[in-house]
Design an enzyme around this catalytic site. Structure first.
Site, PDB file in Angstrom:
ATOM      1  N   ASP A   1      -4.965   4.939  -7.172  1.00 55.05           N
ATOM      2  CA  ASP A   1      -4.096   5.484  -6.124  1.00 55.05           C
ATOM      3  C   ASP A   1      -4.945   5.538  -4.841  1.00 55.05           C
ATOM      4  O   ASP A   1      -6.166   5.395  -4.884  1.00 55.05           O
ATOM      5  CB  ASP A   1      -3.645   6.890  -6.552  1.00 55.05           C
ATOM      6  CG  ASP A   1      -3.041   7.694  -5.423  1.00 55.05           C
ATOM      7  OD1 ASP A   1      -2.095   7.189  -4.794  1.00 55.05           O
ATOM      8  OD2 ASP A   1      -3.542   8.802  -5.163  1.00 55.05           O
TER       9      ASP A   1
ATOM     10  N   ASP B   1      -3.907   7.619  -1.327  1.00 59.89           N
ATOM     11  CA  ASP B   1      -3.874   8.878  -0.566  1.00 59.89           C
ATOM     12  C   ASP B   1      -4.186  10.088  -1.449  1.00 59.89           C
ATOM     13  O   ASP B   1      -3.510  10.319  -2.435  1.00 59.89           O
ATOM     14  CB  ASP B   1      -2.502   9.039   0.095  1.00 59.89           C
ATOM     15  CG  ASP B   1      -2.260   7.963   1.141  1.00 59.89           C
ATOM     16  OD1 ASP B   1      -1.330   7.171   0.968  1.00 59.89           O
ATOM     17  OD2 ASP B   1      -3.047   7.894   2.111  1.00 59.89           O
TER      18      ASP B   1
HETATM   19  C1  XBP Z   1       1.005   8.923  -0.695  1.00 64.21           C
HETATM   20  C2  XBP Z   1       2.297   8.803  -0.008  1.00 64.21           C
HETATM   21  C3  XBP Z   1       2.392   8.035   1.273  1.00 64.21           C
HETATM   22  C4  XBP Z   1       1.570   8.715   2.365  1.00 64.21           C
HETATM   23  C5  XBP Z   1       1.960   8.200   3.721  1.00 64.21           C
HETATM   24  O1  XBP Z   1       0.792   7.678  -1.308  1.00 64.21           O
HETATM   25  O2  XBP Z   1       3.290   9.274  -0.525  1.00 64.21           O
HETATM   26  O3  XBP Z   1       3.744   8.012   1.670  1.00 64.21           O
HETATM   27  O4  XBP Z   1       1.870  10.093   2.328  1.00 64.21           O
HETATM   28  O5  XBP Z   1       1.851   6.810   3.735  1.00 64.21           O
HETATM   29  P1  XBP Z   1      -0.209   7.509  -2.605  1.00 64.21           P
HETATM   30  P2  XBP Z   1       3.059   5.927   4.349  1.00 64.21           P
HETATM   31  O6  XBP Z   1      -0.690   8.889  -3.009  1.00 64.21           O
HETATM   32  O7  XBP Z   1       0.653   6.836  -3.643  1.00 64.21           O
HETATM   33  O8  XBP Z   1      -1.333   6.646  -2.101  1.00 64.21           O
HETATM   34  O9  XBP Z   1       3.310   6.436   5.730  1.00 64.21           O
HETATM   35  O10 XBP Z   1       2.544   4.515   4.344  1.00 64.21           O
HETATM   36  O11 XBP Z   1       4.216   6.147   3.422  1.00 64.21           O
HETATM   37 MG    MG Z   2      -2.023  10.116  -3.992  1.00 67.91          MG
END
Ligand code: XBP
Ligand code: MG
Length: 254
Positions: free
Chosen positions: A10, A12
């Site tokens: 993953d 973020d």
């Molecule tokens: C986390 C998310 C993303 C980010 C924002 O993604 O839900 O939407 O918050 O990025 P993960 P975007 O934990 O799966 O990496 O603006 O590109 O949506």
């Molecule tokens: Mg995440």
């Protein structure tokens, strides 16, 4: 019994604390650029994170907190698309300014896996541009080539917690779920991986509090490194001082 073949990362919260210091700041700047007086607090953002994807998250926010807006703006989707476009410009600038370092142990583990016989993929709800900005600005070089697949953003009909993004990655890598280990930081991520049948470990991030992570086979507060051994919330490091390839192989074999 399965032999570990790939680690599915993953982004973020897992690779870096991008939410509080990146996406939240960038989204608030995006609201301003679009002439809106909406500003999300860190607390509200934590609640809104249950909806993955900025477009979906802002849509949920409008429907929940500004239902009247649908009647005022003749094309809400166009407005939200522009907010997200501006937000990603802001996010890229924040990352390029060096304001979003990788979490401790992340580069170490990525390099260790890259130098091993294991394969790697990125499996994320964020956009490919955001993934590239984060990895290239923190590691540089040919880092994007380290990954067999970078599965990101809108390439699947349903984002996490749906399993779609993990299923797509497994299909592209021609691997079974049991040959992989996912590394996540959130309830949505754990649900997405688990529903796809992929064993998942969690590295707690600043927004993990209160999340249902029960399906994770290991929960730590970080990946650790030579100087810091992570705290274990669930499972065991099996005598290892930090998360490494040997530990991850044993996790999946069990
Ligand atoms: C986390 C998310 C993303 C980010 C924002 O993604 O839900 O939407 O918050 O990025 P993960 P975007 O934990 O799966 O990496 O603006 O590109 O949506
Ligand atoms: Mg995440």
């Amino acid at each position: 019994m399965s032999e570990l073949k790939a680690i599915l990362f993953d982004v973020d919260g897992t690779l870096a604390e991008t939410e509080r210091y990146g996406h939240l700041v960038a989204t608030n700047q995006g609201f301003k650029t679009c002439g809106l007086d909406w500003q999300w607090s860190e607390e509200l953002y934590g609640k809104l994170l249950k909806v993955t994807g900025s477009f979906e998250r802002i849509t949920h926010f409008v429907n929940t907190y500004h239902p009247d807006w649908k009647h005022v703006s003749n094309n809400l989707n166009e407005l939200i698309t522009e907010i997200v476009r501006q937000k990603n410009i802001n996010f890229k600038r924040i990352v390029e300014n060096g304001q979003i370092p990788l979490r401790p142990g992340v580069e170490r583990l990525l390099r260790e896996i890259h130098d091993s016989d294991l394969r790697m993929a990125i499996v994320t709800t964020t956009s490919p541009q955001n993934v590239e900005a984060l990895l290239v600005n923190n590691i540089g070089g040919d880092v994007l080539d380290w990954f067999d697949v970078i599965a990101a953003g809108d390439i699947v009909p349903k984002k996490k917690p749906a399993p779609d993004i993990y299923n797509l990655t497994l299909n592209e890598m021609n691997l079974s779920p049991q040959e992989c280990l996912a590394i996540e930081d959130s309830e949505n991520g754990v649900k997405s991986a688990t529903t796809a049948g992929v064993p998942v470990m969690v590295t707690l991030s600043e927004y993990s509090e209160g999340h249902d992570l029960d399906d994770a086979i290991l929960i730590v507060d970080g990946l650790g490194d030579e100087t810091h051994t992570p705290s274990v919330i669930k499972g065991s490091l099996n005598g290892n001082r930090f998360i490494n390839v040997d530990l991850m192989r044993r996790l999946v074999l069990k």
